[in-house]
Design an enzyme around this catalytic site. Structure first.
Site, PDB file in Angstrom:
ATOM      1  N   HIS A  41      41.816  45.046  39.641  1.00 39.36           N
ATOM      2  CA  HIS A  41      40.589  44.664  40.344  1.00 39.36           C
ATOM      3  C   HIS A  41      40.004  45.905  40.973  1.00 39.36           C
ATOM      4  O   HIS A  41      40.715  46.581  41.727  1.00 39.36           O
ATOM      5  CB  HIS A  41      41.126  43.866  41.386  1.00 39.36           C
ATOM      6  CG  HIS A  41      40.075  43.325  42.321  1.00 39.36           C
ATOM      7  ND1 HIS A  41      39.892  41.956  42.868  1.00 39.36           N
ATOM      8  CD2 HIS A  41      39.190  43.975  43.011  1.00 39.36           C
ATOM      9  CE1 HIS A  41      38.698  42.022  43.735  1.00 39.36           C
ATOM     10  NE2 HIS A  41      38.175  43.157  43.908  1.00 39.36           N
TER      11      HIS A  41
ATOM     12  N   HIS B 209      36.151  48.123  42.236  1.00 44.31           N
ATOM     13  CA  HIS B 209      34.856  48.319  42.210  1.00 44.31           C
ATOM     14  C   HIS B 209      34.353  49.711  41.904  1.00 44.31           C
ATOM     15  O   HIS B 209      34.753  50.775  42.424  1.00 44.31           O
ATOM     16  CB  HIS B 209      34.405  47.985  43.476  1.00 44.31           C
ATOM     17  CG  HIS B 209      34.513  46.609  44.166  1.00 44.31           C
ATOM     18  ND1 HIS B 209      33.884  45.576  44.220  1.00 44.31           N
ATOM     19  CD2 HIS B 209      35.960  46.101  44.770  1.00 44.31           C
ATOM     20  CE1 HIS B 209      34.521  44.299  44.598  1.00 44.31           C
ATOM     21  NE2 HIS B 209      35.679  44.833  44.924  1.00 44.31           N
TER      22      HIS B 209
ATOM     23  N   ARG C  42      30.616  50.211  41.323  1.00 39.96           N
ATOM     24  CA  ARG C  42      29.342  50.619  41.794  1.00 39.96           C
ATOM     25  C   ARG C  42      28.637  50.913  40.673  1.00 39.96           C
ATOM     26  O   ARG C  42      28.940  50.629  39.519  1.00 39.96           O
ATOM     27  CB  ARG C  42      29.254  51.460  43.242  1.00 39.96           C
ATOM     28  CG  ARG C  42      30.153  51.263  44.061  1.00 39.96           C
ATOM     29  CD  ARG C  42      29.887  50.017  44.702  1.00 39.96           C
ATOM     30  NE  ARG C  42      30.931  49.907  45.970  1.00 39.96           N
ATOM     31  CZ  ARG C  42      31.389  48.882  46.460  1.00 39.96           C
ATOM     32  NH1 ARG C  42      31.342  47.509  45.864  1.00 39.96           N
ATOM     33  NH2 ARG C  42      32.216  48.910  47.543  1.00 39.96           N
TER      34      ARG C  42
ATOM     35  N   ASN D  44      29.873  42.848  41.599  1.00 39.26           N
ATOM     36  CA  ASN D  44      29.067  42.739  42.737  1.00 39.26           C
ATOM     37  C   ASN D  44      28.089  43.848  43.170  1.00 39.26           C
ATOM     38  O   ASN D  44      28.105  44.589  44.083  1.00 39.26           O
ATOM     39  CB  ASN D  44      29.920  42.405  43.998  1.00 39.26           C
ATOM     40  CG  ASN D  44      30.982  43.423  44.222  1.00 39.26           C
ATOM     41  OD1 ASN D  44      31.314  44.193  43.570  1.00 39.26           O
ATOM     42  ND2 ASN D  44      31.209  43.411  45.777  1.00 39.26           N
TER      43      ASN D  44
ATOM     44  N   LYS E  21      34.227  36.115  37.872  1.00 40.05           N
ATOM     45  CA  LYS E  21      34.370  36.275  39.387  1.00 40.05           C
ATOM     46  C   LYS E  21      34.027  35.501  40.008  1.00 40.05           C
ATOM     47  O   LYS E  21      32.827  35.285  40.163  1.00 40.05           O
ATOM     48  CB  LYS E  21      34.175  37.809  39.734  1.00 40.05           C
ATOM     49  CG  LYS E  21      34.226  38.044  41.129  1.00 40.05           C
ATOM     50  CD  LYS E  21      35.671  38.032  41.536  1.00 40.05           C
ATOM     51  CE  LYS E  21      35.965  38.280  43.030  1.00 40.05           C
ATOM     52  NZ  LYS E  21      36.246  39.755  43.566  1.00 40.05           N
TER      53      LYS E  21
ATOM     54  N   HIS F 278      38.047  35.319  44.876  1.00 44.42           N
ATOM     55  CA  HIS F 278      37.929  36.083  46.251  1.00 44.42           C
ATOM     56  C   HIS F 278      38.208  34.692  47.160  1.00 44.42           C
ATOM     57  O   HIS F 278      37.348  33.998  47.502  1.00 44.42           O
ATOM     58  CB  HIS F 278      36.540  36.651  46.741  1.00 44.42           C
ATOM     59  CG  HIS F 278      36.718  37.345  48.124  1.00 44.42           C
ATOM     60  ND1 HIS F 278      36.774  38.845  48.146  1.00 44.42           N
ATOM     61  CD2 HIS F 278      36.787  36.790  49.019  1.00 44.42           C
ATOM     62  CE1 HIS F 278      36.730  38.843  49.517  1.00 44.42           C
ATOM     63  NE2 HIS F 278      36.910  37.751  50.163  1.00 44.42           N
TER      64      HIS F 278
ATOM     65  N   HIS G 158      43.692  40.035  45.636  1.00 45.86           N
ATOM     66  CA  HIS G 158      43.979  41.023  46.835  1.00 45.86           C
ATOM     67  C   HIS G 158      44.513  39.787  47.997  1.00 45.86           C
ATOM     68  O   HIS G 158      44.031  39.738  48.983  1.00 45.86           O
ATOM     69  CB  HIS G 158      42.695  41.680  47.402  1.00 45.86           C
ATOM     70  CG  HIS G 158      41.468  41.109  47.314  1.00 45.86           C
ATOM     71  ND1 HIS G 158      41.213  39.693  47.737  1.00 45.86           N
ATOM     72  CD2 HIS G 158      40.412  41.459  46.805  1.00 45.86           C
ATOM     73  CE1 HIS G 158      39.807  39.486  47.763  1.00 45.86           C
ATOM     74  NE2 HIS G 158      39.354  40.387  46.827  1.00 45.86           N
TER      75      HIS G 158
ATOM     76  N   ASP H  29      41.583  47.070  44.169  1.00 45.97           N
ATOM     77  CA  ASP H  29      40.081  46.721  45.033  1.00 45.97           C
ATOM     78  C   ASP H  29      39.718  47.709  45.696  1.00 45.97           C
ATOM     79  O   ASP H  29      38.936  47.855  46.721  1.00 45.97           O
ATOM     80  CB  ASP H  29      40.423  45.544  46.130  1.00 45.97           C
ATOM     81  CG  ASP H  29      39.313  44.877  46.588  1.00 45.97           C
ATOM     82  OD1 ASP H  29      38.483  44.845  45.984  1.00 45.97           O
ATOM     83  OD2 ASP H  29      39.336  44.295  47.802  1.00 45.97           O
TER      84      ASP H  29
ATOM     85  N   HIS I 140      32.603  53.123  49.550  1.00 44.92           N
ATOM     86  CA  HIS I 140      31.232  53.182  50.641  1.00 44.92           C
ATOM     87  C   HIS I 140      31.324  54.490  51.044  1.00 44.92           C
ATOM     88  O   HIS I 140      32.162  54.989  51.729  1.00 44.92           O
ATOM     89  CB  HIS I 140      31.452  52.089  51.666  1.00 44.92           C
ATOM     90  CG  HIS I 140      31.604  50.562  51.053  1.00 44.92           C
ATOM     91  ND1 HIS I 140      30.168  49.956  50.898  1.00 44.92           N
ATOM     92  CD2 HIS I 140      32.642  49.879  51.105  1.00 44.92           C
ATOM     93  CE1 HIS I 140      30.649  48.482  50.672  1.00 44.92           C
ATOM     94  NE2 HIS I 140      32.004  48.356  50.386  1.00 44.92           N
TER      95      HIS I 140
ATOM     96  N   ALA J 101      32.566  46.683  54.427  1.00 44.80           N
ATOM     97  CA  ALA J 101      34.097  46.263  54.077  1.00 44.80           C
ATOM     98  C   ALA J 101      34.295  47.092  52.668  1.00 44.80           C
ATOM     99  O   ALA J 101      33.723  46.796  51.995  1.00 44.80           O
ATOM    100  CB  ALA J 101      34.057  44.800  54.132  1.00 44.80           C
TER     101      ALA J 101
HETATM  102  O1  DOR Z   1      36.595  45.050  51.206  1.00 42.59           O
HETATM  103  C1  DOR Z   1      35.917  44.803  50.608  1.00 42.59           C
HETATM  104  N1  DOR Z   1      35.035  45.512  49.562  1.00 42.59           N
HETATM  105  N2  DOR Z   1      36.255  43.285  49.985  1.00 42.59           N
HETATM  106  C2  DOR Z   1      35.551  42.892  48.791  1.00 42.59           C
HETATM  107  O2  DOR Z   1      35.674  41.469  48.524  1.00 42.59           O
HETATM  108  C3  DOR Z   1      34.380  43.502  48.093  1.00 42.59           C
HETATM  109  C4  DOR Z   1      34.621  44.916  48.404  1.00 42.59           C
HETATM  110  C5  DOR Z   1      33.227  45.671  48.221  1.00 42.59           C
HETATM  111  O3  DOR Z   1      32.604  45.499  47.230  1.00 42.59           O
HETATM  112  O4  DOR Z   1      32.943  46.676  48.935  1.00 42.59           O
HETATM  113 ZN    ZN Z   2      37.105  43.783  45.254  1.00 42.63          ZN
END
Ligand code: DOR
Ligand code: ZN
Length: 345
Positions: free
Chosen positions: A14, A16, A18, A42, A100, A137, A175, A248, A252, A264
């Site tokens: 799992h 991300h 970007r 996402n 997802k 999720h 998660h 996860d 950011h 988040a």
């Molecule tokens: O903390 C998180 N960040 N939880 C998520 O489910 C998505 C993720 C994100 O894409 O930043």
């Molecule tokens: Zn995630």
């Protein structure tokens, strides 16, 4: 000789990445440690179709450093309008590994997620038929449900009824952050598994809120009470094949977290293995780390384990305050700390 642990090369189930410059900056951190990763869809706009997933996969592959063996495993973002034929075709030709489910509004870039599970039941039935896994999720989004209760309430309102309705569907409860989720997974049949992040093994909600508000400790589902962290450590190190590694990692940029409405997500990719193995060492469970990191995930997904090996050694590694993130810096998990294990070579 330093204490060391040699295991099959792990995968991250799992993650991300970007897109664009951020993606190109973060991919090498994951590729350094992992052979494969389940890539979350996402993006803005989200990766909703097989064609979008195929194009995104190409962009990721282009960002893998030359000579590094890394395979992204793609997911499609479920919406109320998802086309079962397209997702099934993507699964059949190897473009998609999973789908997802984001409840609409649950987290970062989930606005186009599913508004009611009833709207996607046809797609989920098809997935159950063809053996296509669903990554979930697991948080409800109702305004009257406290943020710290949203995972536990999701189990009762969505997960239990879904499993009862489609017992054949392979579900990854992603998660997990609560004792209730671990109990649910333990009590479920072999089609239900869960990933656990490094942060939910290391921190409870105090890390985010005591002595000042710490935006780099904020992710979703949010870290819970100590009782839950201990339950997760027990689950991860229990030897159960239902639990596996999923970071996860969610990059950011620093300024988008250090603001009055911070994003988040915890960026743990740079030292993910070092972070996890520290927990297994603390729990006296190093002998179970390979199963969690490298065997249980592929087994659940029906994929072969990796053939190549890695070695972790007990030696200090300093985590920097920031790492490059394309357009701006990102603060990694464990920033400024010294971890006691590192990836050799
Ligand atoms: O903390 C998180 N960040 N939880 C998520 O489910 C998505 C993720 C994100 O894409 O930043
Ligand atoms: Zn995630």
């Amino acid at each position: 000789m330093a204490e060391s642990l040699t295991i099959r090369r792990p995968d991250d189930w799992h993650l991300h990445f970007r897109d664009g410059a951020t993606m190109r900056a973060v991919v090498p951190h994951t590729a350094r440690q992992f052979a494969r990763a389940i890539v979350m869809p996402n993006l803005v706009p989200p990766v909703t179709t097989s064609a979008l997933a195929a194009a995104y996969r190409e962009r990721i592959v282009d960002a893998v450093p030359v000579g590094v063996d890394f395979t992204p495993l793609m997911t499609a973002y479920l919406t109320d309008q998802s086309d079962a034929d397209d997702l099934a075709a993507g699964f059949a030709d190897g473009v998609l590994t999973a789908v997802k489910l984001y409840p609409a509004g649950a987290t970062t870039n989930s606005a186009q997620g599913v508004t009611d599970i009833a709207n996607v039941m046809g797609v989920l039935e098809r997935m159950a038929e063809i053996g296509m896994p669903l990554c979930v999720h697991g948080e409800v989004t109702q305004a009257d449900i406290d943020i710290f209760d949203r995972e536990a309430v999701f189990i009762d309102r969505v997960m239990q009824p879904l499993v009862a309705r489609l017992p054949e569907l392979k579900i990854i409860f992603e998660h997990i952050t609560t004792r209730q989720a671990a109990e649910f997974v333990d009590a479920s049949g072999p089609n239900i598994a869960a990933t656990i992040t490094p942060q939910h093994l290391h921190i409870n909600r105090n890390a985010m809120l005591v002595g000042g508000i710490r935006p780099h400790m904020y992710c979703l589902p949010v870290a819970k009470r100590e009782e839950h962290r201990l339950a997760l450590r027990k689950a991860a190190t229990s030897g159960s094949t239902k639990y596996f590694l999923g970071t996860d990692s969610a990059p950011h940029h620093k300024h988008t977290k250090e603001t009055d409405c911070g994003c988040a997500g915890i960026f743990n990719a740079p030292y993910a293995l070092e972070s996890y193995v520290t927990v297994f060492d603390e729990e006296g469970a190093l002998a179970r780390f390979e199963a969690f990191a490298s065997l249980n995930g592929p087994r659940f997904y029906g994929l072969p384990a990796n053939e190549s090996m890695i070695t972790l050694e007990k030696a200090p590694v300093e985590v920097p305050a920031t790492v490059g993130g394309g357009e701006a810096e990102i603060v990694p998990f464990h920033a400024g700390e010294t971890l006691s294990w590192r990836l050799a070579s």
